[in-house]
Write a protein that holds these residues in place. Structure first.
Motif, PDB file in Angstrom:
ATOM      1  N   UNK A 154       0.851  -1.186   0.000  1.00  0.00           N
ATOM      2  CA  UNK A 154       0.000   0.000   0.000  1.00  0.00           C
ATOM      3  C   UNK A 154       0.893   1.245   0.000  1.00  0.00           C
ATOM      4  N   UNK A 155       0.576   2.170  -0.892  1.00  0.00           N
ATOM      5  CA  UNK A 155       1.345   3.405  -0.969  1.00  0.00           C
ATOM      6  C   UNK A 155       0.577   4.421  -1.798  1.00  0.00           C
ATOM      7  N   UNK A 156       0.753   5.677  -1.424  1.00  0.00           N
ATOM      8  CA  UNK A 156       0.158   6.762  -2.215  1.00  0.00           C
ATOM      9  C   UNK A 156       1.095   7.197  -3.327  1.00  0.00           C
ATOM     10  N   UNK A 157       2.399   7.207  -3.021  1.00  0.00           N
ATOM     11  CA  UNK A 157       3.385   7.664  -3.999  1.00  0.00           C
ATOM     12  C   UNK A 157       4.441   6.578  -4.200  1.00  0.00           C
ATOM     13  N   UNK A 158       4.779   6.338  -5.458  1.00  0.00           N
ATOM     14  CA  UNK A 158       5.831   5.373  -5.820  1.00  0.00           C
ATOM     15  C   UNK A 158       6.958   6.125  -6.507  1.00  0.00           C
ATOM     16  N   UNK A 159       8.170   5.962  -5.968  1.00  0.00           N
ATOM     17  CA  UNK A 159       9.341   6.612  -6.555  1.00  0.00           C
ATOM     18  C   UNK A 159      10.364   5.599  -7.034  1.00  0.00           C
ATOM     19  N   UNK A 160      11.201   6.007  -7.957  1.00  0.00           N
ATOM     20  CA  UNK A 160      12.238   5.127  -8.495  1.00  0.00           C
ATOM     21  C   UNK A 160      13.472   5.952  -8.821  1.00  0.00           C
ATOM     22  N   UNK A 161      14.603   5.317  -8.690  1.00  0.00           N
ATOM     23  CA  UNK A 161      15.879   5.893  -9.121  1.00  0.00           C
ATOM     24  C   UNK A 161      16.498   4.906 -10.090  1.00  0.00           C
ATOM     25  N   UNK A 162      16.728   5.343 -11.331  1.00  0.00           N
ATOM     26  CA  UNK A 162      17.186   4.458 -12.391  1.00  0.00           C
ATOM     27  C   UNK A 162      18.656   4.673 -12.703  1.00  0.00           C
ATOM     28  N   UNK A 163      19.330   3.574 -13.007  1.00  0.00           N
ATOM     29  CA  UNK A 163      20.672   3.608 -13.593  1.00  0.00           C
ATOM     30  C   UNK A 163      20.550   3.022 -15.002  1.00  0.00           C
ATOM     31  N   UNK A 164      20.802   3.839 -16.006  1.00  0.00           N
ATOM     32  CA  UNK A 164      20.629   3.445 -17.399  1.00  0.00           C
ATOM     33  C   UNK A 164      21.967   3.559 -18.111  1.00  0.00           C
ATOM     34  N   UNK A 165      22.408   2.464 -18.712  1.00  0.00           N
ATOM     35  CA  UNK A 165      23.659   2.440 -19.475  1.00  0.00           C
ATOM     36  C   UNK A 165      23.318   2.551 -20.953  1.00  0.00           C
ATOM     37  N   UNK A 166      23.912   3.543 -21.625  1.00  0.00           N
ATOM     38  CA  UNK A 166      23.683   3.738 -23.052  1.00  0.00           C
ATOM     39  C   UNK A 166      25.001   3.633 -23.813  1.00  0.00           C
ATOM     40  N   UNK A 167      24.910   3.212 -25.078  1.00  0.00           N
ATOM     41  CA  UNK A 167      26.082   3.109 -25.952  1.00  0.00           C
ATOM     42  C   UNK A 167      25.703   3.657 -27.325  1.00  0.00           C
ATOM     43  N   UNK A 168      26.710   3.911 -28.152  1.00  0.00           N
ATOM     44  CA  UNK A 168      26.455   4.334 -29.516  1.00  0.00           C
ATOM     45  C   UNK A 168      25.761   3.224 -30.278  1.00  0.00           C
ATOM     46  N   UNK A 169      24.661   3.563 -30.934  1.00  0.00           N
ATOM     47  CA  UNK A 169      23.884   2.553 -31.657  1.00  0.00           C
ATOM     48  C   UNK A 169      24.686   1.934 -32.799  1.00  0.00           C
ATOM     49  N   UNK A 170      25.556   2.713 -33.440  1.00  0.00           N
ATOM     50  CA  UNK A 170      26.321   2.186 -34.573  1.00  0.00           C
ATOM     51  C   UNK A 170      27.246   1.050 -34.148  1.00  0.00           C
ATOM     52  N   UNK A 171      27.795   1.130 -32.938  1.00  0.00           N
ATOM     53  CA  UNK A 171      28.676   0.064 -32.456  1.00  0.00           C
ATOM     54  C   UNK A 171      27.904  -1.242 -32.302  1.00  0.00           C
ATOM     55  N   UNK A 172      26.687  -1.172 -31.756  1.00  0.00           N
ATOM     56  CA  UNK A 172      25.877  -2.382 -31.624  1.00  0.00           C
ATOM     57  C   UNK A 172      25.505  -2.947 -32.991  1.00  0.00           C
TER      58      UNK A 172
END
Length: 422
Positions: A154-172
């Motif tokens: 049960x909660x009124x507010x849901x929070x999140x802290x994200x760690x997102x790793x990105x790379x150059x699409x051309x390399x993939x």
């Protein structure tokens, strides 16, 4: 990443600048442990061709190297490989952070609430034209209270802290093209320093926190783990190949002999007897009796230490710039082929002010002695990430659509509008 219940064996390919490795392993049950282990079935390794700074620059050369490594692993495992997971060490990976909070729809946190709060966090960051590689919530909170698994509470507010790793699409794309030309399907990608941590860290080190430094040939990458999560990662485009070039220039010898000297005699720690120990060095381009001269070993040390010291200091600067690195970790873990240089552990401990150790792969059992070395941590950790995936979340469709729209050019937007209007 596919869970173990759906696959009997896993294949990982580590595309590095110095070598390309392929390892096949299967899960096995262990007593008193709910999670099975991994046992190696096959291993293949070949010199890397067509890779520079972790990026594919010659697709045909990389394809041939992949075929050779996979063929050796298949013969050893006595089975064919169809699907594989692949490391990513190039593409200038960046670790971005975002926070968001939403009101729950019913007062009880649902999976839909999780999707919405993750999408809201992603909307707060600008990935540009880069590709999202890892999406890991560093932590949730309900009404401001930290929580690991909020669904059903049960909660009124849901929070999140994200760690997102990105790379150059051309390399993939280039990496995918080389692997697919070798008649293999890619089931997932894994960041090389993240895989190194999964392959080298113990459970306590993952929980208490550790800085993993993967010393590759042309790149030195790092990852920071806390509370079983990846919280930061980065890559420095400099590696042990620079040490080889420094030795070749400093001693006027060939690159092949410079690599041999680095491997056999390279050290960053001076010793009292080095003035009396002489090393034979063949001069590049010379022939006859004058083609070999002898130098004291301390001269080799004076070449090796400054370069490795510079690389580690640059890594420390990158780590200190990371906003998430707010409290010191407990250890520095060294992986990769460059970690085998004598005295690097002591040098890392001196520069970072932490205990340091040179790692050996922990994630896969049954490794022969010639494979059980720091350079195998990445490929074994990649297998562990595939067989026993961390708690990661798929990109919400609305967030992916928003990223796709932001990466379209004006002409592409007009074309999509016309297509949808017809």
């Amino acid at each position: 990443m596919t869970p173990t219940s759906k696959k009997s064996a896993f294949t990982a390919i580590d595309i590095g600048s110095s070598s390309i490795c392929c390892m096949i392993a299967e899960p096995f049950a262990t007593r008193g442990d709910a999670r099975p282990g991994l046992k190696m079935l096959g291993f293949g390794q070949t010199a890397s061709r067509g890779v520079r700074n972790g990026a594919v620059i010659d697709v045909e050369a990389v394809e041939r190297s992949i075929r050779q490594a996979v063929d050796t692993a298949e013969k050893m495992a006595e089975r064919r490989v169809r699907d594989c997971i692949v490391t990513v060490s190039g593409g200038k990976p960046q670790c971005l952070y975002a926070r968001a909070a939403i009101e729950t729809q019913t007062g009880v946190v649902s999976p839909r609430d999780l999707e919405q709060v993750i999408a809201a966090a992603i909307a707060n960051m600008d990935v540009g034209r880069r590709q999202v590689l890892h999406l890991m919530p560093a932590g949730f909170s309900i009404d401001g209270v930290p929580c690991e698994v909020p669904v059903g509470l049960h909660a009124t507010e849901l929070g999140v802290e994200l760690a997102v790793v990105t790379v150059d699409a051309a390399v993939l794309r280039n990496t995918s093209m080389a692997v697919e030309r070798a008649m293999l399907n890619i089931s997932g990608f894994g960041l090389a320093p993240y895989a190194a941590g999964r392959g080298a860290l113990s459970t306590d080190e993952l929980e208490l926190g550790a800085l993993v430094i993967d010393c590759g040939g042309s790149t030195t990458s790092y990852s920071i783990f806390k509370a079983q999560k990846l919280v930061a990662a980065g890559v420095l485009p400099a590696g042990s190949q620079l040490v080889t070039q420094d030795i070749a220039h400093g001693l006027s010898t060939t690159l092949a002999h410079a690599e041999r000297m680095k491997t056999l005699f390279g050290s960053v720690l001076p010793a009292g007897h080095e003035d009396r120990e002489l090393l034979a060095v063949p001069l590049a381009g010379e022939q006859g009796t004058d083609s070999v001269h002898k130098v004291p070993k301390h001269m080799l040390t004076s070449i090796v230490r400054p370069r490795l010291e510079e690389i580690l200091w640059l890594v420390r600067q990158l780590v200190e710039q990371d906003s998430r690195f707010v409290t010191p970790t407990t250890k520095v873990i060294l992986t990769g082929g460059g970690a085998q240089i004598h005295g690097l552990k002591e040098l890392a401990a001196e520069i970072f002010g932490l205990q340091a150790r040179v790692a050996s792969p922990r994630a896969v059992q049954g490794l022969p002695d010639h494979i059980r070395n720091p350079s195998s941590c990445v490929v074994s950790g990649l297998l562990a990430a595939a067989a026993f995936p961390d708690k990661q979340y798929a990109m919400p469709q609305e967030a992916q659509d928003a990223i796709d729209r932001s990466q379209l050019t004006y002409a592409q937007r007009v074309g999509r509008w016309l297509k949808e209007a017809i």
